[in-house]
Design a protein around this motif. Structure first.
Motif, short mmCIF file in Angstrom:
data_model
loop_
_atom_site.label_atom_id
_atom_site.label_comp_id
_atom_site.label_asym_id
_atom_site.label_seq_id
_atom_site.Cartn_x
_atom_site.Cartn_y
_atom_site.Cartn_z
N UNK A 1 -58.06 6.94 -48.28
CA UNK A 1 -58.16 6.82 -46.83
C UNK A 1 -57.69 5.47 -46.30
N UNK A 2 -57.96 4.40 -47.03
CA UNK A 2 -57.64 3.06 -46.55
C UNK A 2 -56.27 2.55 -47.00
N UNK A 3 -55.58 3.30 -47.80
CA UNK A 3 -54.28 2.86 -48.32
C UNK A 3 -53.28 2.74 -47.18
N UNK A 4 -52.67 1.56 -47.04
CA UNK A 4 -51.64 1.38 -46.00
C UNK A 4 -50.24 1.24 -46.58
N UNK A 5 -50.14 0.87 -47.87
CA UNK A 5 -48.84 0.66 -48.49
C UNK A 5 -48.81 1.34 -49.85
N UNK A 6 -47.80 2.16 -50.05
CA UNK A 6 -47.63 2.89 -51.31
C UNK A 6 -46.31 2.45 -51.93
N UNK A 7 -46.29 2.33 -53.25
CA UNK A 7 -45.02 2.06 -53.92
C UNK A 7 -44.94 2.85 -55.22
N UNK A 8 -43.72 3.03 -55.68
CA UNK A 8 -43.49 3.81 -56.89
C UNK A 8 -42.21 3.30 -57.55
N UNK A 9 -42.26 3.20 -58.87
CA UNK A 9 -41.14 2.62 -59.60
C UNK A 9 -40.62 3.55 -60.69
N UNK A 10 -39.37 3.91 -60.59
CA UNK A 10 -38.62 4.59 -61.65
C UNK A 10 -39.19 5.93 -62.07
N UNK A 11 -39.80 6.64 -61.15
CA UNK A 11 -40.18 8.02 -61.46
C UNK A 11 -39.84 8.99 -60.34
N UNK A 12 -39.23 8.48 -59.26
CA UNK A 12 -38.86 9.37 -58.17
C UNK A 12 -37.88 10.44 -58.61
N UNK A 13 -36.94 10.08 -59.48
CA UNK A 13 -35.94 11.06 -59.95
C UNK A 13 -36.59 12.19 -60.74
N UNK A 14 -37.76 11.90 -61.35
CA UNK A 14 -38.46 12.94 -62.10
C UNK A 14 -39.01 14.03 -61.18
N UNK A 15 -39.04 13.76 -59.88
CA UNK A 15 -39.58 14.71 -58.91
C UNK A 15 -38.51 15.65 -58.36
N UNK A 16 -37.26 15.43 -58.73
CA UNK A 16 -36.20 16.34 -58.29
C UNK A 16 -36.24 17.60 -59.15
N UNK A 17 -35.74 18.74 -58.70
CA UNK A 17 -34.68 18.92 -57.70
C UNK A 17 -35.14 18.70 -56.25
N UNK A 18 -34.19 18.87 -55.36
CA UNK A 18 -34.31 18.51 -53.95
C UNK A 18 -35.58 19.05 -53.31
N UNK A 19 -35.81 20.34 -53.43
CA UNK A 19 -36.94 20.96 -52.74
C UNK A 19 -38.28 20.41 -53.24
N UNK A 20 -38.37 20.17 -54.54
CA UNK A 20 -39.61 19.63 -55.11
C UNK A 20 -39.86 18.21 -54.60
N UNK A 21 -38.82 17.39 -54.57
CA UNK A 21 -38.98 16.01 -54.12
C UNK A 21 -39.27 15.96 -52.62
N UNK A 22 -38.66 16.86 -51.87
CA UNK A 22 -38.92 16.92 -50.43
C UNK A 22 -40.39 17.25 -50.17
N UNK A 23 -40.94 18.15 -50.97
CA UNK A 23 -42.35 18.51 -50.82
C UNK A 23 -43.23 17.31 -51.14
N UNK A 24 -42.89 16.55 -52.19
CA UNK A 24 -43.65 15.36 -52.56
C UNK A 24 -43.63 14.33 -51.44
N UNK A 25 -42.46 14.05 -50.91
CA UNK A 25 -42.35 13.04 -49.85
C UNK A 25 -43.09 13.46 -48.59
N UNK A 26 -43.02 14.73 -48.26
CA UNK A 26 -43.73 15.23 -47.09
C UNK A 26 -45.24 15.17 -47.29
N UNK A 27 -45.68 15.47 -48.52
CA UNK A 27 -47.11 15.48 -48.83
C UNK A 27 -47.73 14.10 -48.77
N UNK A 28 -46.94 13.04 -48.96
CA UNK A 28 -47.49 11.69 -48.91
C UNK A 28 -48.15 11.40 -47.58
#
Length: 316
Positions: free
Chosen positions: A207-234
């Motif tokens: 609830x209190x998180x204001x800044x999120x970061x992630x290193x070298x695992x974003x590509x593991x969330x592809x293909x496109x539709x899967x990564x789009x869902x992840x980014x939207x869910x954030x």
């Protein structure tokens, strides 16, 4: 052979000893660390073939060679490849057969991937990240795919009022991070959670998180539709998020070539074997725009074809 020898020499502490002492007595080093001396001499000899070090005085001492500085700089990449992806390298032919591509057929070692990431992160990532992070105030951070927990520990140690959460799916990495948090006595300020970052639900911890970061695992969330869902869910998982710093390596489009930068071939090779798609820079930028994020900047870092995307929630 040299890759395996360099990875082993780093893990055993020999590379650090050479960096600090310049001359290492082999018998004393083996005695101090309870090592089989003929094995260590064999490792050193392989490194000598590439001028990484020199063995002298009838195989009694070892010194850095002309290529040592470069080997020392890139040592984390070799630990990442040989120890983190050792099973993949050993079983390439089997893994390429469709009948064997089920369950966890890659069998990555999360502990060594986390430890190697700590090394090359300190050299090639952290200064860029720290500069970018400091440009906007923050109080509560979340590291998605936290690995060894080094970034969280560094942030909280240097900013006494800041708290943090680390999330990783790999049990080995989670254990490594929790031990590090305990060692720094930060249990009341940093929490490490074992979870899949692509399946995060909203919870009180976030609830209190204001800044999120992630290193070298974003590509593991592809293909496109899967990564789009992840980014939207954030936006849902972290309802008060103001900034998402996503650092990742994008597709180089340089392979095959005789002039591939170090790490690039290993990165694209291992992910090709895994069947993991690596998006281009343009594909990333297009995806952000369609998933509720504005990319205000992408800042290149010290690893080839790698950048930090500075993302803010889009204002509709």
């Amino acid at each position: 052979m040299a890759s395996s020898a360099l990875s082993a020499a780093y893990e055993l502490g020999l590379i650090e000893a050479l960096e600090k002492q310049q001359t290492v007595d082999i018998a004393t080093f083996c005695q101090d660390k309870d090592l089989h001396q003929p094995s260590l001499v064999a490792i050193i000899s392989a490194l000598c073939c590439f001028d990484i070090c020199h063995i002298e005085n009838n195989q009694s001492t070892v010194k850095p060679g002309a290529s040592f500085a470069e080997a020392y700089q890139y040592k984390g990449y070799f630990l990442w490849l040989i120890r983190g992806y050792g099973y993949l390298l050993q079983n390439l032919a089997s893994i390429t057969q469709n009948k064997n591509r089920h369950d966890d057929f890659i069998n990555r070692d999360g502990r060594y991937i986390a430890l190697s990431g700590r090394d090359y992160g300190q050299q090639f990532v952290d200064s860029y990240f720290e500069q970018l992070l400091s440009e906007v105030p923050y109080q509560f951070v979340a590291d998605l795919g936290c690995g060894s927990g080094a970034k969280l520990i560094n942030i909280v140690t240097n900013n006494p009022t800041v708290r943090g959460i680390g999330i990783d799916i790999n049990p080995g990495a989670v254990t490594t991070a929790r031990i590090a948090v305990d060692d720094f006595h930060l249990q009341d300020k940093v929490k490490i959670i074992e979870a899949d970052i692509s399946q995060l639900d909203r919870q009180s911890n976030f609830e209190e998180v204001d800044t999120v970061f992630s290193f070298f695992n974003g590509h593991d969330l592809w293909p496109y539709d899967k990564c789009s869902k992840f980014l939207t869910n954030l936006h849902t998982a972290f309802p008060n998020i103001k900034r998402f710093l996503l650092c990742d390596t994008y597709r180089s489009d340089t392979i095959p070539s005789a002039n591939v930068p170090i790490f690039t071939l290993g990165f694209e090779f291992t992910h090709g074997i895994m069947g993991q798609y690596i998006p281009s820079l343009t594909e990333w930028l297009d995806l952000f725009a369609e998933s509720g994020w504005q990319c205000v900047e992408h800042r290149e870092i010290g690893i080839p074809f790698s950048t930090i995307f500075d993302l803010r929630p889009s204002q509709d």
